[in-house]
Design an enzyme around this catalytic site. Structure first.
Site, PDB file in Angstrom:
ATOM      1  N   ASP A   1     -56.404  23.114  59.158  1.00 18.49           N
ATOM      2  CA  ASP A   1     -56.825  24.507  59.326  1.00 18.49           C
ATOM      3  C   ASP A   1     -57.261  25.075  57.964  1.00 18.49           C
ATOM      4  OD1 ASP A   1     -57.129  27.108  60.253  1.00 18.49           O
ATOM      5  OD2 ASP A   1     -54.971  27.538  60.276  1.00 18.49           O
TER       6      ASP A   1
HETATM    7  C1  SPV Z   1     -54.157  30.947  63.795  1.00 20.79           C
HETATM    8  O1  SPV Z   1     -53.701  30.910  64.946  1.00 20.79           O
HETATM    9  O2  SPV Z   1     -55.002  30.153  63.374  1.00 20.79           O
HETATM   10  C2  SPV Z   1     -53.696  31.987  62.866  1.00 20.79           C
HETATM   11  C3  SPV Z   1     -52.352  32.553  63.028  1.00 20.79           C
HETATM   12  O3  SPV Z   1     -54.410  32.289  61.938  1.00 20.79           O
HETATM   13  S1  SPV Z   1     -51.310  31.647  61.984  1.00 20.79           S
HETATM   14  O4  SPV Z   1     -51.428  30.228  62.366  1.00 20.79           O
HETATM   15  O5  SPV Z   1     -49.958  32.123  62.168  1.00 20.79           O
HETATM   16  O6  SPV Z   1     -51.754  31.834  60.599  1.00 20.79           O
HETATM   17 MG    MG Z   2     -56.053  31.043  61.665  1.00 16.65          MG
END
Ligand code: SPV
Ligand code: MG
Length: 292
Positions: free
Chosen positions: A65
């Site tokens: 991510d």
């Molecule tokens: C996501 O769901 O990608 C978010 C929320 O940004 S978190 O994973 O808590 O950062």
């Molecule tokens: Mg996110």
């Protein structure tokens, strides 16, 4: 139709005590968000909106991510979801990228019928917030982030589309005062909502932020993501002025162990009979899918 779906989030904000939003990352998860209904007391309950998470969109593709999945690919996910659903879409827009790109993306998303984009006040290589300070993450300056919000608001063509500013001060341990200062500045720059994120197991800092923000601003919607403070009920969030609650990753996290266990089960037994006990018959999935 895109116009109807786009404006639906603002309508829900007017009529719902809290807009219950669930993560989706594919046509199938979109159908679960769209069609899951439960009997709750006297009435029926269901989710109001869908969150296209950067974490789950990346994880589903086996990628980290870190804004590696580009906007064209994110748009393909949104399109896949929208093709089989009607509920409003809130996009996790990561940092929003370069201002010069953000403005174009706002127009594309708006045209597609997305209701809101949430952008977070970080710069450089973005990592997932749940890593907190274990990894290097840099918060954007208030000035730069305000410029991005204003440029996005200037670019959009309808009144409906929402740009929601996500504050990472609590995640990055910059303190409550910093979070509140940023919230006021982002609203002043044109943000249609504020998302405050926390990775604490208790909701105390979220409650404090919401109470203090509401002392100064009674109307701007507040968005929260109760992943780590998951004991907290929606009713408690409502009582502190929260308007949108996002269950940001639970569908992905429930599917992963189920799939892994099935893979292990087949390997261990050298056939699928034992795994069958835990599987849904295919006709039940097919009933989710509309025939035209
Ligand atoms: C996501 O769901 O990608 C978010 C929320 O940004 S978190 O994973 O808590 O950062
Ligand atoms: Mg996110």
């Amino acid at each position: 139709m895109p116009e109807l779906r786009r404006r639906r989030l603002r309508e829900l904000l007017r009529i719902c005590p809290v807009v219950k939003t669930i993560e989706v990352h594919s046509g199938l998860t979109g159908l679960i968000a769209e069609k899951t209904v439960v009997q709750d007391g006297e009435g029926l309950d269901q989710f109001d909106a869908m969150w296209i998470s950067s974490l789950c969109d990346s994880t589903t593709r086996g990628k980290p991510d870190i804004e590696l999945i580009d906007m064209s690919s994110r748009i393909r996910t949104i399109d896949e979801v929208m093709d089989v659903t009607t509920k409003p879409v809130i996009l996790d827009g990561d940092t929003g990228g370069l201002v010069e790109h953000f403005t174009y993306n706002v127009r594309t998303l708006e045209r597609m019928g997305v209701s809101a984009i949430i952008i977070e006040d970080k710069v450089g290589q973005k990592k997932n917030s749940l890593f907190g300070t274990q990894v290097r993450q840099t918060q954007d300056s208030i000035e730069n982030f305000c410029e991005k919000i204003s440029a996005g608001k200037d670019a959009q063509r309808t009144e409906d589309f929402m740009i929601i500013a996500r504050i990472e001060s609590l995640i990055l341990e910059k303190g409550m005062e910093d979070a509140l200062k940023r919230a006021m500045a982002y609203v002043e720059a044109g943000a249609d909502g504020i998302m405050i994120h926390s990775r604490k197991p208790e909701p105390d800092e979220i409650f404090e932020f919401c109470d203090r923000f509401r002392d100064q601003d009674v109307t701007t919607p507040i968005v929260v993501v109760p992943t780590t403070y998951c004991d907290t009920y929606e009713s408690e969030l409502i009582s502190h002025g929260v308007n949108i609650v996002i269950y940001a990753n639970q569908l992905t996290r429930s599917a992963f162990p189920a799939m892994e266990n099935t893979a292990k089960n087949i390997l261990l037994n050298h056939r699928a009979r034992e795994a069958e006990e835990t599987l849904i018959p295919f006709y039940k999935i097919i009933t989710l899918i509309d025939t035209i």
